[in-house]
Design an enzyme around this catalytic site. Structure first.
Site, PDB file in Angstrom:
ATOM      1  N   LYS A  13       0.829  -1.207   0.000  1.00  0.00           N
ATOM      2  CA  LYS A  13       0.000   0.000   0.000  1.00  0.00           C
ATOM      3  C   LYS A  13       0.872   1.270   0.000  1.00  0.00           C
ATOM      4  CE  LYS A  13      -1.976  -1.098   3.927  1.00  0.00           C
ATOM      5  NZ  LYS A  13      -1.534  -2.442   4.350  1.00  0.00           N
ATOM      6  N   ARG A  88      -9.303   0.856   9.420  1.00  0.00           N
ATOM      7  CA  ARG A  88      -8.833  -0.486   9.754  1.00  0.00           C
ATOM      8  C   ARG A  88      -9.880  -1.276  10.519  1.00  0.00           C
ATOM      9  NH1 ARG A  88      -3.097   0.330   9.361  1.00  0.00           N
ATOM     10  NH2 ARG A  88      -1.910  -1.589   9.576  1.00  0.00           N
ATOM     11  N   ARG A 127      11.924  -6.675   4.636  1.00  0.00           N
ATOM     12  CA  ARG A 127      11.940  -5.293   5.122  1.00  0.00           C
ATOM     13  C   ARG A 127      12.667  -5.216   6.469  1.00  0.00           C
ATOM     14  NH1 ARG A 127       6.265  -2.279   5.045  1.00  0.00           N
ATOM     15  NH2 ARG A 127       5.840  -3.417   6.958  1.00  0.00           N
ATOM     16  N   ARG A 134      11.534  -0.956  12.260  1.00  0.00           N
ATOM     17  CA  ARG A 134      10.169  -1.118  12.772  1.00  0.00           C
ATOM     18  C   ARG A 134      10.090  -2.245  13.781  1.00  0.00           C
ATOM     19  NH1 ARG A 134       5.347  -0.488   8.423  1.00  0.00           N
ATOM     20  NH2 ARG A 134       4.336  -1.706  10.061  1.00  0.00           N
ATOM     21  N   ARG A 145      -0.256  -9.328  13.586  1.00  0.00           N
ATOM     22  CA  ARG A 145      -0.773  -8.319  12.639  1.00  0.00           C
ATOM     23  C   ARG A 145      -1.699  -8.977  11.624  1.00  0.00           C
ATOM     24  NH1 ARG A 145       4.806  -5.972  10.786  1.00  0.00           N
ATOM     25  NH2 ARG A 145       3.626  -4.731   9.280  1.00  0.00           N
TER      26      ARG A 145
HETATM   27  P1  ADP Z   1       1.299  -2.315   8.082  1.00  0.00           P
HETATM   28  O1  ADP Z   1       2.551  -2.181   7.283  1.00  0.00           O
HETATM   29  O2  ADP Z   1       1.325  -3.481   9.004  1.00  0.00           O
HETATM   30  O3  ADP Z   1       0.053  -2.229   7.274  1.00  0.00           O
HETATM   31  P2  ADP Z   1       1.107   0.395   9.224  1.00  0.00           P
HETATM   32  O4  ADP Z   1       2.400   1.070   9.046  1.00  0.00           O
HETATM   33  O5  ADP Z   1      -0.034   0.831   8.350  1.00  0.00           O
HETATM   34  O6  ADP Z   1       1.319  -1.170   9.140  1.00  0.00           O
HETATM   35  O7  ADP Z   1       0.620   0.498  10.748  1.00  0.00           O
HETATM   36  C1  ADP Z   1       1.447   0.077  11.791  1.00  0.00           C
HETATM   37  C2  ADP Z   1       0.662  -0.036  13.099  1.00  0.00           C
HETATM   38  O8  ADP Z   1       0.058   1.245  13.411  1.00  0.00           O
HETATM   39  C3  ADP Z   1      -0.496  -1.012  13.113  1.00  0.00           C
HETATM   40  O9  ADP Z   1      -0.082  -2.337  13.368  1.00  0.00           O
HETATM   41  C4  ADP Z   1      -1.344  -0.428  14.263  1.00  0.00           C
HETATM   42  O10 ADP Z   1      -0.791  -0.722  15.513  1.00  0.00           O
HETATM   43  C5  ADP Z   1      -1.201   1.075  14.063  1.00  0.00           C
HETATM   44  N1  ADP Z   1      -2.260   1.643  13.183  1.00  0.00           N
HETATM   45  C6  ADP Z   1      -2.079   2.214  11.965  1.00  0.00           C
HETATM   46  N2  ADP Z   1      -3.248   2.612  11.435  1.00  0.00           N
HETATM   47  C7  ADP Z   1      -4.208   2.295  12.337  1.00  0.00           C
HETATM   48  C8  ADP Z   1      -5.628   2.421  12.376  1.00  0.00           C
HETATM   49  N3  ADP Z   1      -6.309   2.982  11.365  1.00  0.00           N
HETATM   50  N4  ADP Z   1      -6.284   1.948  13.467  1.00  0.00           N
HETATM   51  C9  ADP Z   1      -5.628   1.394  14.490  1.00  0.00           C
HETATM   52  N5  ADP Z   1      -4.303   1.226  14.527  1.00  0.00           N
HETATM   53  C10 ADP Z   1      -3.580   1.665  13.461  1.00  0.00           C
END
Ligand code: ADP
Length: 189
Positions: A13, A88, A127, A134, A145
């Site tokens: 994404k 989410r 990654r 991260r 996750r």
């Molecule tokens: P990924 O690469 O796993 O899709 P992101 O970088 O988008 O991860 O998000 C990392 C973390 O940030 C998530 O695992 C969650 O803890 C938190 N997070 C991000 N966006 C949201 C959201 N819309 N609602 C709740 N938690 C979120």
């Protein structure tokens, strides 16, 4: 143009959102990046969410809805935005609908990027090896996750299907081919 990019962790994404931002001037709104910036700056919010992100769990809907509500009306979103990581949960999707309605804005598309689980694990592992910054990029946390995605996020797919807004892209293709598929959906050529 206002879009949602949807898909499990590692689906690509962020990569596609950045391209759309660079090429078409749409603002990428990555809630993950926003939360990581809060953590880096050691803000009160950052302190509150750090352990949640590290565990791969979701930050509360209230916090996330407020964060996005503040962002989508800023001048840099005037040309449009790409939501990457939000909504989410179904509750977040419902709140987003309210926000958009209040501002008389519409969504052009919700694009789901589909990638099989084996590939997701291998991308996140790669990654972790290359970047390593991260806290949630490791196999154990990735399992959580994925679980969180299946249980809490995947239900928003039928939510947008019902609204006939959902488009699906095969995220197993090369980055360029995924980009072309997205452009076709958006009718950009
Ligand atoms: P990924 O690469 O796993 O899709 P992101 O970088 O988008 O991860 O998000 C990392 C973390 O940030 C998530 O695992 C969650 O803890 C938190 N997070 C991000 N966006 C949201 C959201 N819309 N609602 C709740 N938690 C979120």
């Amino acid at each position: 143009m206002r879009l949602i990019l949807l898909g499990p962790p590692g689906a690509g994404k962020g990569t596609q959102a950045k391209r759309l931002e660079d090429l078409y001037g749409l603002k990428q709104l990555s809630t993950g990046d926003m939360l990581r910036a809060e953590i880096s700056s050691n803000s009160d919010l950052g302190k509150k969410v750090e352990s949640i992100l590290a565990a791969g769990d979701l930050v509360s809907d209230d916090i996330m809805v407020e964060m996005i509500a503040h962002r989508i009306t800023k001048p840099d979103c005037e040309k449009g935005f790409i939501l990457d990581g939000f909504p989410r949960t179904v509750a977040q999707a419902e709140s987003l609908d309210d926000m958009l309605e209040n501002h008389k804005l519409n969504l052009n598309a919700v694009i789901e990027m589909q990638v099989n689980e084996e590939e997701l694990y291998s991308r996140v592992q790669k990654r972790a090896e290359e970047d390593g910054t991260r806290a949630d990029d490791n196999v154990e946390i990735m399992k959580n996750r994925m679980d969180v995605y299946r249980k809490q996020t995947a239900p928003i797919i039928p939510y947008y299907l019902d609204k006939t807004m959902l488009k699906v892209v095969d995220g197993m293709q090369s980055i360029d081919d995924v980009a072309s598929a997205i452009d076709m959906i958006l009718k950009i050529d």
